[in-house]
Write an enzyme that holds these catalytic residues in place. Structure first.
Site, PDB file in Angstrom:
ATOM      1  N   THR A  47     -51.450  64.442 -25.350  1.00  0.00           N
ATOM      2  CA  THR A  47     -50.363  65.097 -26.071  1.00  0.00           C
ATOM      3  C   THR A  47     -50.092  64.412 -27.405  1.00  0.00           C
ATOM      4  O   THR A  47     -49.789  65.077 -28.396  1.00  0.00           O
ATOM      5  CB  THR A  47     -49.089  65.128 -25.207  1.00  0.00           C
ATOM      6  N   CYS A  48     -50.239  63.113 -27.437  1.00  0.00           N
ATOM      7  CA  CYS A  48     -49.999  62.362 -28.678  1.00  0.00           C
ATOM      8  C   CYS A  48     -50.962  62.812 -29.773  1.00  0.00           C
ATOM      9  O   CYS A  48     -50.565  62.999 -30.929  1.00  0.00           O
ATOM     10  CB  CYS A  48     -50.158  60.861 -28.432  1.00  0.00           C
TER      11      CYS A  48
END
Length: 161
Positions: A47-48
């Site tokens: 997600t980062c």
């Protein structure tokens, strides 16, 4: 105690990779005016990499149009990894500043530490984003889950800028 809107950022020395190797950066030197600071669990994580960083690349010019001087990404990683990740994502070209909280001291000072042992994440940062004006937090968006990037993305924080 977790940092809140209206609080002043604590003093912190973070790291960046300079031409001669790791360099210390006093966070206050970047947050004396208007700044965005966003933090995440880890460089190169799902997600980062696919949501959080790209959201600030997309909105960087809009933040600057609103008087934001620095867009800072902080992660509990080393400065070598942070520099490589900034380059790999294109964040460096977009003018985002990637700083390493190598020992997690800033993350602990703002009360945003968490562990996710099944994912191999220990002593990491929760996912959040904040607006800072002269060292004071004027907006703070914290995600309930490290795998989501709804409240802490660039577009969401831009509404408060």
């Amino acid at each position: 105690m977790t940092i809140q809107k209206g609080d002043n950022l604590p003093d912190a020395t973070l790291l960046k990779l300079g031409e001669g190797g790791p360099e210390q950066v006093e966070l206050s030197s970047l947050t004396g005016g208007r700044a965005v600071l966003f933090a995440l669990p880890g460089a190169y994580t799902g997600t980062c990499t696919t949501q959080h960083v790209p959201s600030f690349i997309r909105t960087a010019d809009q933040f600057r149009d609103k008087g934001i001087e620095h867009i800072i990404c902080v992660s509990v990683n080393d400065p070598f990894v942070m520099a490589a990740w900034a380059k790999d994502t294109g964040a460096d070209k977009a003018g985002l500043e990637f700083l390493a909280d190598a020992d997690g001291s800033f993350t602990r000072a703002v009360g945003m530490e968490f562990d996710a042992p099944p994912a191999g994440l220990h002593g990491r940062s929760k996912r959040y984003a904040m607006l800072v004006d002269n060292g004071r937090v004027t907006a703070l968006n914290v995600e309930d889950s490290p795998g989501t990037c709804d409240l802490s993305g660039g577009e969401a924080l831009l509404k408060d800028a």
